[in-house]
Each structure stands twice: as structure tokens, then as C-alpha cells.
Scaffold this active site. Sequence first.
Site, PDB file in Angstrom:
ATOM      1  N   ARG A 211       0.850  -1.202   0.000  1.00  0.00           N
ATOM      2  CA  ARG A 211       0.000   0.000   0.000  1.00  0.00           C
ATOM      3  C   ARG A 211       0.883   1.249   0.000  1.00  0.00           C
ATOM      4  O   ARG A 211       0.618   2.216  -0.704  1.00  0.00           O
ATOM      5  CB  ARG A 211      -0.934   0.000   1.220  1.00  0.00           C
ATOM      6  CG  ARG A 211      -2.155  -0.898   1.029  1.00  0.00           C
ATOM      7  CD  ARG A 211      -3.174  -0.704   2.150  1.00  0.00           C
ATOM      8  NE  ARG A 211      -2.772  -1.352   3.385  1.00  0.00           N
ATOM      9  CZ  ARG A 211      -3.179  -2.560   3.767  1.00  0.00           C
ATOM     10  NH1 ARG A 211      -4.016  -3.262   3.021  1.00  0.00           N
ATOM     11  NH2 ARG A 211      -2.768  -3.074   4.908  1.00  0.00           N
ATOM     12  N   PHE A 227     -11.534  -4.485  -5.747  1.00  0.00           N
ATOM     13  CA  PHE A 227     -11.521  -5.371  -4.567  1.00  0.00           C
ATOM     14  C   PHE A 227     -10.992  -4.552  -3.380  1.00  0.00           C
ATOM     15  O   PHE A 227      -9.988  -4.904  -2.749  1.00  0.00           O
ATOM     16  CB  PHE A 227     -10.644  -6.615  -4.802  1.00  0.00           C
ATOM     17  CG  PHE A 227     -10.998  -7.391  -6.040  1.00  0.00           C
ATOM     18  CD1 PHE A 227     -12.052  -8.298  -6.025  1.00  0.00           C
ATOM     19  CD2 PHE A 227     -10.303  -7.207  -7.232  1.00  0.00           C
ATOM     20  CE1 PHE A 227     -12.391  -9.015  -7.175  1.00  0.00           C
ATOM     21  CE2 PHE A 227     -10.629  -7.909  -8.380  1.00  0.00           C
ATOM     22  CZ  PHE A 227     -11.673  -8.825  -8.356  1.00  0.00           C
ATOM     23  N   ASP A 249     -16.165  -3.022  -4.595  1.00  0.00           N
ATOM     24  CA  ASP A 249     -16.185  -4.267  -3.827  1.00  0.00           C
ATOM     25  C   ASP A 249     -17.585  -4.842  -3.894  1.00  0.00           C
ATOM     26  O   ASP A 249     -18.567  -4.109  -4.044  1.00  0.00           O
ATOM     27  CB  ASP A 249     -15.760  -4.048  -2.371  1.00  0.00           C
ATOM     28  CG  ASP A 249     -15.216  -5.325  -1.736  1.00  0.00           C
ATOM     29  OD1 ASP A 249     -13.982  -5.470  -1.630  1.00  0.00           O
ATOM     30  OD2 ASP A 249     -16.035  -6.195  -1.359  1.00  0.00           O
ATOM     31  N   ASN A 277     -20.008  -6.757  -8.638  1.00  0.00           N
ATOM     32  CA  ASN A 277     -19.037  -7.751  -9.051  1.00  0.00           C
ATOM     33  C   ASN A 277     -17.990  -7.062  -9.935  1.00  0.00           C
ATOM     34  O   ASN A 277     -18.319  -6.490 -10.974  1.00  0.00           O
ATOM     35  CB  ASN A 277     -19.773  -8.842  -9.832  1.00  0.00           C
ATOM     36  CG  ASN A 277     -18.841  -9.941 -10.280  1.00  0.00           C
ATOM     37  OD1 ASN A 277     -17.641  -9.758 -10.418  1.00  0.00           O
ATOM     38  ND2 ASN A 277     -19.416 -11.109 -10.515  1.00  0.00           N
ATOM     39  N   ALA A 278     -16.751  -7.145  -9.517  1.00  0.00           N
ATOM     40  CA  ALA A 278     -15.683  -6.407 -10.209  1.00  0.00           C
ATOM     41  C   ALA A 278     -15.647  -6.718 -11.709  1.00  0.00           C
ATOM     42  O   ALA A 278     -15.462  -5.814 -12.524  1.00  0.00           O
ATOM     43  CB  ALA A 278     -14.336  -6.747  -9.575  1.00  0.00           C
ATOM     44  N   ASP A 298      -6.630  -6.388  -6.436  1.00  0.00           N
ATOM     45  CA  ASP A 298      -6.232  -7.235  -5.297  1.00  0.00           C
ATOM     46  C   ASP A 298      -7.351  -8.219  -4.984  1.00  0.00           C
ATOM     47  O   ASP A 298      -8.015  -8.126  -3.945  1.00  0.00           O
ATOM     48  CB  ASP A 298      -5.923  -6.339  -4.083  1.00  0.00           C
ATOM     49  CG  ASP A 298      -5.388  -7.136  -2.904  1.00  0.00           C
ATOM     50  OD1 ASP A 298      -4.878  -8.260  -3.122  1.00  0.00           O
ATOM     51  OD2 ASP A 298      -5.479  -6.646  -1.761  1.00  0.00           O
ATOM     52  N   CYS A 338      -3.088 -13.674  -4.324  1.00  0.00           N
ATOM     53  CA  CYS A 338      -2.775 -14.237  -3.008  1.00  0.00           C
ATOM     54  C   CYS A 338      -3.012 -15.745  -2.988  1.00  0.00           C
ATOM     55  O   CYS A 338      -3.080 -16.348  -1.924  1.00  0.00           O
ATOM     56  CB  CYS A 338      -3.571 -13.533  -1.909  1.00  0.00           C
ATOM     57  SG  CYS A 338      -5.340 -13.706  -2.099  1.00  0.00           S
TER      58      CYS A 338
HETATM   59  N1  SAH Z   1      -7.089  -4.643  -1.140  1.00  0.00           N
HETATM   60  C1  SAH Z   1      -7.767  -4.896   0.112  1.00  0.00           C
HETATM   61  C2  SAH Z   1      -8.020  -6.386   0.353  1.00  0.00           C
HETATM   62  C3  SAH Z   1      -8.863  -7.060  -0.707  1.00  0.00           C
HETATM   63  S1  SAH Z   1      -9.559  -8.566  -0.179  1.00  0.00           S
HETATM   64  C4  SAH Z   1      -6.969  -4.256   1.254  1.00  0.00           C
HETATM   65  O1  SAH Z   1      -5.833  -3.776   1.028  1.00  0.00           O
HETATM   66  O2  SAH Z   1      -7.466  -4.210   2.372  1.00  0.00           O
HETATM   67  C5  SAH Z   1     -10.618  -9.014  -1.465  1.00  0.00           C
HETATM   68  C6  SAH Z   1     -11.935  -8.264  -1.523  1.00  0.00           C
HETATM   69  O3  SAH Z   1     -12.590  -8.682  -2.721  1.00  0.00           O
HETATM   70  C7  SAH Z   1     -12.922  -8.523  -0.403  1.00  0.00           C
HETATM   71  O4  SAH Z   1     -13.271  -7.313   0.204  1.00  0.00           O
HETATM   72  C8  SAH Z   1     -14.169  -9.131  -1.086  1.00  0.00           C
HETATM   73  O5  SAH Z   1     -15.388  -8.652  -0.552  1.00  0.00           O
HETATM   74  C9  SAH Z   1     -13.996  -8.654  -2.503  1.00  0.00           C
HETATM   75  N2  SAH Z   1     -14.594  -9.470  -3.570  1.00  0.00           N
HETATM   76  C10 SAH Z   1     -14.631 -10.816  -3.679  1.00  0.00           C
HETATM   77  N3  SAH Z   1     -15.177 -11.176  -4.853  1.00  0.00           N
HETATM   78  C11 SAH Z   1     -15.495 -10.028  -5.521  1.00  0.00           C
HETATM   79  C12 SAH Z   1     -16.059  -9.730  -6.777  1.00  0.00           C
HETATM   80  N4  SAH Z   1     -16.409 -10.703  -7.626  1.00  0.00           N
HETATM   81  N5  SAH Z   1     -16.219  -8.451  -7.130  1.00  0.00           N
HETATM   82  C13 SAH Z   1     -15.850  -7.444  -6.286  1.00  0.00           C
HETATM   83  N6  SAH Z   1     -15.313  -7.675  -5.086  1.00  0.00           N
HETATM   84  C14 SAH Z   1     -15.120  -8.945  -4.694  1.00  0.00           C
END
Ligand code: SAH
Length: 395
Positions: A211, A227, A249, A277-278, A298, A338
Site C-alpha cells: 500500500r 476489490f 467491492d 461484481n468487479a 487485489d 494471493c
Molecule cells: N485490497 C484490500 C483487500 C482485498 S480482499 C486491502 O488492502 O485491504 C478481497 C476483496 O474482494 C474482499 O473485500 C471481497 O469482498 C472482494 N470481492 C470478492 N469477490 C469479488 C467480486 N467478484 N467483485 C468485487 N469484489 C469482490
Amino acid sequence: MTTVFLKKGRDHSVRNHHPWIFSGAIDRLEGEVAPGETVLVRDAAGKALGLGAYSPTSQIRIRMWTFDPEAKLNDVFIAHALHNAIHARDRLIKGDATSAFRVVNAEADLLPGVIIDRYADWYVGQFTTVGAEFWKKQIVATLMELWPARGFYERSDAESRKYEGLSEASGVLAGEEPPELVEIEENGCRYLVDVRNGHKTGFYLDQRDNRATVAAYAAGRDVLNVFSYTGGFGVAALAGGAKSVTNIDISAQALALAKRNFALNKLPDTAEFVEGNAFEVLRKYRDSRRTFNLIILDPPKFADNKNRVMGALRGYKDLNLLAMKLLAPNGYLATFSCSGLVTPDLFRKVVGEAAVDSGRDFQIVRRFQQSFDHPESVFFPEGLYLKGLLCYNFG
Ligand code: SAH
């Protein structure tokens, strides 16, 4: 002590200090052993190789505590391991810009199954194996003594506990009950963390260093934080001088906390929060020709077993290709995976394939991995799970 004899020719990985012994490598057990108790491991010829925790139900039957067969598993052993773990985080503990980080990172800190994070005045711990469970009380009491906190909250709600014959557990193990939201500081930014219900132990501490790195590239840019969870990268980017930050998200709960985190930092009011949904939101942006000049991807873990790796690679490729199409010329893409089963090489290859399909030129300006308080044991490459690339697009 109960002794486990390995099959002939199956002692190679223990000799190389790999901490896991699979059930198939075990020849026989001499004596009785309760789940989580310590066993002495010997090779087929009877040579002692070290001590480990015995897990009767898991495929990973033994997790090694030590490769010194003369060692003793007791309160002194636990205190020594915790002392080392704290010492290794000295620069975070003494510094004043960051109040949340991982204090014990399982195998890498010679305590398999033990994950303990510190959030300001609170510990939040996960005990994922029966060996860790066996020593739990001792570990909590000793840590509270070595480096006191107001309380120790357990979040052993990982599903993987079932492979160890354990049920999920959460609640206060020592001291006081933590507040609903714990406020932490990370490299000068403030965040509220829901240690009871948040992902992992509440916050993605493994991305802290990344970050900070990404924020250093953010000045003057329109940032897309895909995300976003509770806003980690987005807050850091805006504090780093980004022109705007769009957070996507799928979780309304995560976005609600993200909003509070942006407000907490008193940043310019240029953040947007998009629930969805991303994959769909990115396609919509592509179709409407919206562009950004710093995109962060992420996603959650796409592969949690070997059968899912191919599907995960397709997912990473689609996602990265979509993001590349939204990137304005001279833009940066910070892209992460991850999934431990997707190696850094494999991930690089997939990002390369996405770049080919995007028809644009990219250079890799940085490689990312998990923050240094989530170290990887030199004997245990499986411990490196987070990897990422910072890609720059030529205009
Ligand atoms: N970058 C963040 C951590 C991301 S964790 C940080 O630094 O804190 C992954 C995230 O993706 C979660 O919040 C989860 O709710 C979201 N997520 C999971 N599937 C998703 C999708 N299909 N579309 C959008 N968000 C999603």
C-alpha cells in the site's frame, strides 16, 4: 515420548527442515499420542530427526516444532519462539507510524499453526492446527507477559480447522473484550478494523508495504481500487495525493467501513464507492470507455486447491486484460495474487498473456510480495503466497 518412524527413503524433506510430514511418509507409531501432543520423529534406521506436533486426522500428520531432537517442548521453548518473533518486528514496534502488524507468522516463526496479529492495544489470533491448539493457553499467557496488550481475541474461525478435527472458536482468551472497531495507524493513515467479523483477523496486514509503495505512485492520478475491502489501498493512494479514488467491492459491509475510513483521514472528498461484481463493473467501464491512470487489482484467493489452478489462471487473465483496457496511456497497474498455488512465475506469465491480448506495451517496474512481518521460512517455499507486479504502460 511417543516415537514416529518414517518409511525408508521418506526422510528427505525433514532433513531439509521442511516442517510438514504427510501421512504417507509415516511407517509406524510407537506408543500412544493424543491429538496435538509432541512426538519424536526418527528415520527408518532409527536416527532422531526432531520433534513435531501429531495430528491424527490431517493429511499433514506432523508439523515440526524443531529439528533438534534434544530440544524440549515446554514453556521455555514457547517463550523463546515468541521472543524471537517479537524481536524480528522491532522496527515496527519501535516506530510510531504503524500500530498494526503480524507478530507471529506460523511456520516462518517456527510456530506452525499459530497466527497472531497486533492491532494497536489488541492481539487477534488464529490457531489453525491441533498442535497450535494444544499449546494455545501457554502461547497466549506468555505473549501477554512478554509484550502486554489490553486483550487477546481469538478468531479461529477458519474452515481448515475441520481437517485437524477442531471446531471453529472465537472469543476473548485473555484481558478485556476489544471494542467493536479498533482504530489502527498504518504508515500515517488511520483505519477502523472489525476484529470480530472482518476478513482474516480484520485487516489485510500483508499488503501494508505494498500500500505504501503504490501510494508513492498515486500523486495526481485517477485511481481505480478494485476489490477495495475496507479501503486500504484507496485511503493510502488519496493520502499520497491521488486526484480521485474509485473503490469497487462486492461487499456492502466492506464498503460501509471503507467510507468511514476515508472520512477518518480527512482527505479531499473525491472518493467513490461502487458495490458490485468487479468483473461486471470493469466490463461496464470498458464499454463506456472510462479510463484511470492507476489501477489496483487485489482479488480474493482464486485457487485453494490444485484442481482450481487452471480456472484461477483464466480468472487472473480476464481480470488483468480488463484492467489493462481501462488504463490511460502512461498508467500503472498494480496487480496481485494471493493464491499460494499460483507461483510468482506463473502469475507473471498470465499477466504477460493479458498484455499480449491488450495489444499494448507494458514494463514491470516492481515486484511485490507480502509485508516483512509475514516472512517466509527459507525451508518452506509454500509460505510465500502473496505476489504482485507493478506494470507501467508506455503511452
Ligand atoms: N485490497 C484490500 C483487500 C482485498 S480482499 C486491502 O488492502 O485491504 C478481497 C476483496 O474482494 C474482499 O473485500 C471481497 O469482498 C472482494 N470481492 C470478492 N469477490 C469479488 C467480486 N467478484 N467483485 C468485487 N469484489 C469482490
